[in-house]
Design a protein around this motif. Sequence first.
Motif, PDB file in Angstrom:
ATOM      1  N   TYR A 129      -5.243  -4.067  -3.963  1.00  0.00           N
ATOM      2  CA  TYR A 129      -5.042  -5.075  -5.016  1.00  0.00           C
ATOM      3  C   TYR A 129      -3.724  -4.835  -5.747  1.00  0.00           C
ATOM      4  N   GLU A 130      -3.428  -3.584  -6.070  1.00  0.00           N
ATOM      5  CA  GLU A 130      -2.173  -3.311  -6.776  1.00  0.00           C
ATOM      6  C   GLU A 130      -0.965  -3.687  -5.909  1.00  0.00           C
ATOM      7  N   LYS A 180      -8.356  -0.340  -4.887  1.00  0.00           N
ATOM      8  CA  LYS A 180      -7.356  -0.346  -5.952  1.00  0.00           C
ATOM      9  C   LYS A 180      -5.940  -0.444  -5.357  1.00  0.00           C
ATOM     10  N   TYR A 181      -5.679   0.355  -4.313  1.00  0.00           N
ATOM     11  CA  TYR A 181      -4.348   0.334  -3.707  1.00  0.00           C
ATOM     12  C   TYR A 181      -4.021  -1.066  -3.191  1.00  0.00           C
ATOM     13  N   LYS A 229       2.725  -6.212  -6.670  1.00  0.00           N
ATOM     14  CA  LYS A 229       4.017  -5.573  -6.918  1.00  0.00           C
ATOM     15  C   LYS A 229       5.147  -6.544  -6.582  1.00  0.00           C
TER      16      LYS A 229
END
Lengths: 271, 271
Positions: A253-254, A250-251, A258
């Motif tokens: 991909y996020e 998750k980290y 950004k």
Amino acid sequence: MATTFPLNGQNAVNRYKHQATYDVDTIHSIVNSTPVLHISFVPDPSTPFPVVLPMIGQMGLWPGDSSDSSEWACYLHGYVTSRVMKLADEAISRGEDGMPCCVCATKVDGLVLTLTPYSHNYNYRSAILHGFASIVTDEDEKLWAMELITNSVVPDRWANSRVPPEKSEQQSTRILKMKISAASGKVREGVPEDERRDMKRDDVLDRVWTGVLPVYETIGEPQPGPYNRVKKIPEHVASFVKASNEQNKKYAYEASHKPAPQKRKKPGEDD
Amino acid sequence: MATTFPLNGQNAVNRYKHQATYDVDTIHSIVNSTPVLHISFVPDPSTPFPVVLPMIGQMGLWPGDSSDSSEWACYLHGYVTSRVMKLADEAISRGEDGMPCCVCATKVDGLVLTLTPYSHNYNYRSAILHGFASIVTDEDEKLWAMELITNSVVPDRWANSRVPPEKSEQQSTRILKMKISAASGKVREGVPEDERRDMKRDDVLDRVWTGVLPVYETIGEPQPGPYNRVKKIPEHVASFVKASNEQNKKYAYEASHKPAPQKRKKPGEDD
């Protein structure tokens, strides 16, 4: 309670200042989620030859110490030689808190592919700690630190293994405690960014793929060892594998989506 | 052609000798497959305070240098400050080959969960290089090193991006070249191993799960950036993602099932 590390000559980040952080929680979280730390020290103080070694470590606050969160120490387990012990003792006899050392934790979160090689970058998180290391001698603190470090590998592993330790195990184990005098962190996340002159070139934009390749550590299926008798993967292992994989993915991909940091300075521009 | 690095006081591995390697190919492969290297040096040679920083790097043999594979240098790109340049210049004026430094590359391949916390371990590969770093001044070597480093992030990326570099890009880029005086590596792979006394305890064997959690770096789906116009993920990216993921996963799983190293020495036993 201090929430930032003091800024001094040791930890001031000169380049890419907008990516720098001195926030205690951010630095703790980078160090404590990195499976291997790199520690450097100078084995022979009469010559400027450093050594850098991988160790397993974790920041924490021993209840016997101050309760200020900026006073967290870094506990390290691994290649503790008699050379390191000697250096720590010598530093203490010089009136210092231990062997001068520096610890770095780095996580790669993505490969940032831009139009030109010179703008390529990583999404990453890194933390650097400066301080003084000594060997933990208090038996209670050593036991506490060993539990801290064991549970950093897999949460709750300590209670789910054969404890308490034998006396001989305790005696043969050495834990380095690094008191932190300065710390800093750097975080880069976000989409690619290129120089304005390249962004105006249709021939380049039409030809070169730009984007981020997310990078994350994956824990695979637990592989039982040759003398394992416990048929079912225990809950503390299964839930760790699941949570760790979800969180890391998750980290990464996020971070890939950004906004880019403000325009980076040219390398060397403010050195 | 030398196939091992010379053994000297800087690189002799004192602990877990059976895990040590001085093989040039093994060391090259560990360094060149690690996305971040950690470099340490002493910013002020009058005090024993080292710094350790993350950098992107790659070992290679510049065709202008000797053709002996043990002469490969390590080229590093990243946080090159004027302080580093000054240290390199000062060292050269002292008659050395550059700034004394140490580089470490570490890959975690698995978490080895045993019966007791004190036997827990990682499957890992690490390499440590000692040597002297200077700033590359030859323009051809700098261009060659920049291509080497760019292609270490994604193979063939250099040719698939906007090249050749502008003069200003070349001028603002600094590459550190570390000539290697000593090197060593350590590899741990295999199933868990415990002390004999724990292996005899039914109560422990019946309760504690033992095995390896394979750990490997995963590259996720390429995420196009905001100004990307190339609809199809290019072949050099797609094939890298596929090959890298297959290779990392395969290594970690295979390492999980190899025989354990011979019984480890107690920490500190031969320090």
